[in-house]
Design a protein around this motif. Structure first.
Motif, PDB file in Angstrom:
ATOM      1  N   THR A  97      43.634  48.513  29.965  1.00  0.00           N
ATOM      2  CA  THR A  97      42.749  49.159  28.992  1.00  0.00           C
ATOM      3  C   THR A  97      42.001  50.285  29.705  1.00  0.00           C
ATOM      4  O   THR A  97      42.091  50.417  30.931  1.00  0.00           O
ATOM      5  N   GLY A  98      41.261  51.056  28.946  1.00  0.00           N
ATOM      6  CA  GLY A  98      40.478  52.132  29.532  1.00  0.00           C
ATOM      7  C   GLY A  98      39.373  51.637  30.447  1.00  0.00           C
ATOM      8  O   GLY A  98      38.830  52.403  31.240  1.00  0.00           O
ATOM      9  N   GLU A  99      39.047  50.352  30.354  1.00  0.00           N
ATOM     10  CA  GLU A  99      37.944  49.796  31.138  1.00  0.00           C
ATOM     11  C   GLU A  99      38.367  48.748  32.158  1.00  0.00           C
ATOM     12  O   GLU A  99      37.519  48.084  32.746  1.00  0.00           O
ATOM     13  N   GLY A 100      39.653  48.580  32.349  1.00  0.00           N
ATOM     14  CA  GLY A 100      40.096  47.597  33.328  1.00  0.00           C
ATOM     15  C   GLY A 100      41.453  47.029  32.994  1.00  0.00           C
ATOM     16  O   GLY A 100      42.231  47.621  32.247  1.00  0.00           O
ATOM     17  N   TYR A 101      41.717  45.854  33.533  1.00  0.00           N
ATOM     18  CA  TYR A 101      43.013  45.222  33.327  1.00  0.00           C
ATOM     19  C   TYR A 101      42.871  43.708  33.374  1.00  0.00           C
ATOM     20  O   TYR A 101      41.869  43.168  33.841  1.00  0.00           O
ATOM     21  N   MET A 102      43.913  43.031  32.905  1.00  0.00           N
ATOM     22  CA  MET A 102      44.026  41.583  33.006  1.00  0.00           C
ATOM     23  C   MET A 102      45.393  41.298  33.611  1.00  0.00           C
ATOM     24  O   MET A 102      46.396  41.867  33.186  1.00  0.00           O
ATOM     25  N   SER A 103      45.429  40.448  34.604  1.00  0.00           N
ATOM     26  CA  SER A 103      46.660  40.089  35.293  1.00  0.00           C
ATOM     27  C   SER A 103      47.060  38.667  34.916  1.00  0.00           C
ATOM     28  O   SER A 103      46.286  37.726  35.111  1.00  0.00           O
ATOM     29  N   PHE A 104      48.280  38.510  34.410  1.00  0.00           N
ATOM     30  CA  PHE A 104      48.794  37.169  34.109  1.00  0.00           C
ATOM     31  C   PHE A 104      48.846  36.325  35.372  1.00  0.00           C
ATOM     32  O   PHE A 104      48.517  35.138  35.336  1.00  0.00           O
ATOM     33  N   ALA A 105      49.259  36.919  36.483  1.00  0.00           N
ATOM     34  CA  ALA A 105      49.359  36.163  37.741  1.00  0.00           C
ATOM     35  C   ALA A 105      47.974  35.706  38.206  1.00  0.00           C
ATOM     36  O   ALA A 105      47.803  34.551  38.590  1.00  0.00           O
ATOM     37  N   ASP A 106      46.996  36.615  38.175  1.00  0.00           N
ATOM     38  CA  ASP A 106      45.650  36.258  38.622  1.00  0.00           C
ATOM     39  C   ASP A 106      45.027  35.178  37.750  1.00  0.00           C
ATOM     40  O   ASP A 106      44.220  34.375  38.224  1.00  0.00           O
ATOM     41  N   GLU A 107      45.393  35.166  36.483  1.00  0.00           N
ATOM     42  CA  GLU A 107      44.838  34.184  35.530  1.00  0.00           C
ATOM     43  C   GLU A 107      45.653  32.893  35.480  1.00  0.00           C
ATOM     44  O   GLU A 107      45.357  32.002  34.673  1.00  0.00           O
ATOM     45  N   GLY A 108      46.690  32.782  36.300  1.00  0.00           N
ATOM     46  CA  GLY A 108      47.512  31.571  36.332  1.00  0.00           C
ATOM     47  C   GLY A 108      48.415  31.413  35.122  1.00  0.00           C
ATOM     48  O   GLY A 108      48.831  30.304  34.795  1.00  0.00           O
TER      49      GLY A 108
END
Length: 150
Positions: free
Chosen positions: A137-148
């Protein structure tokens, strides 16, 4: 039965690599990947969804990036066969998937989770590794790996 071989289409596969392996960017973590993907998504970030894939060698050096889907405001169609075809053509060892959410939400949808699992299974079937799926997103990201979630 006689076969006319001149009427059968020829299939060719090509890959042009003009960057030395030692000069390729190394992805060490999701933050590294997010920087590459944010640049790839910059022109569509809050306008429409796009899906990009990074193809990496065994040392996690980037072989290349490819946009595999462009969609609308709230979705796009991802055909994992196109991703796997490109991965095999590039002789990569692993892939990282990303897509942007024009809404700005970093929360994965059920469709996001389903395509991640489908791609993970497809990669496994052909001896590749899905390292991560990032929602940008314009304000960051979400990682599937980091979130398990892989």
């Amino acid at each position: 039965m006689k076969v006319n071989y001149f009427s059968i289409p020829e299939i060719t596969v090509s890959y042009n690599d003009n960057v030395k392996a030692s000069e390729r960017f190394v992805v060490k973590c999701s933050e590294d990947a997010s920087q590459i993907f944010a640049e790839a998504h910059k022109d569509c970030m809050e306008h429409h969804e796009e899906v990009n894939v990074l193809f990496l060698n065994r040392a996690n050096r980037v072989i290349g990036i490819s946009c595999v889907s462009k969609g609308g405001l709230d979705g796009t169609v991802v055909d994992i066969r196109i991703i796997l075809q490109t991965a095999l053509k590039a002789n990569c060892s692993s892939v990282m998937l990303s897509h942007n959410h024009p809404s700005g939400s970093r929360k994965p949808s059920q469709a996001d989770i389903a395509i991640t699992q489908k791609l993970k299974d497809g990669c496994k079937a052909v001896g590749l590794l899905l390292l991560d799926h990032l929602i940008i997103t314009g304000e960051g990201y979400m990682s599937f790996a980091d979130e398990g979630l892989l």
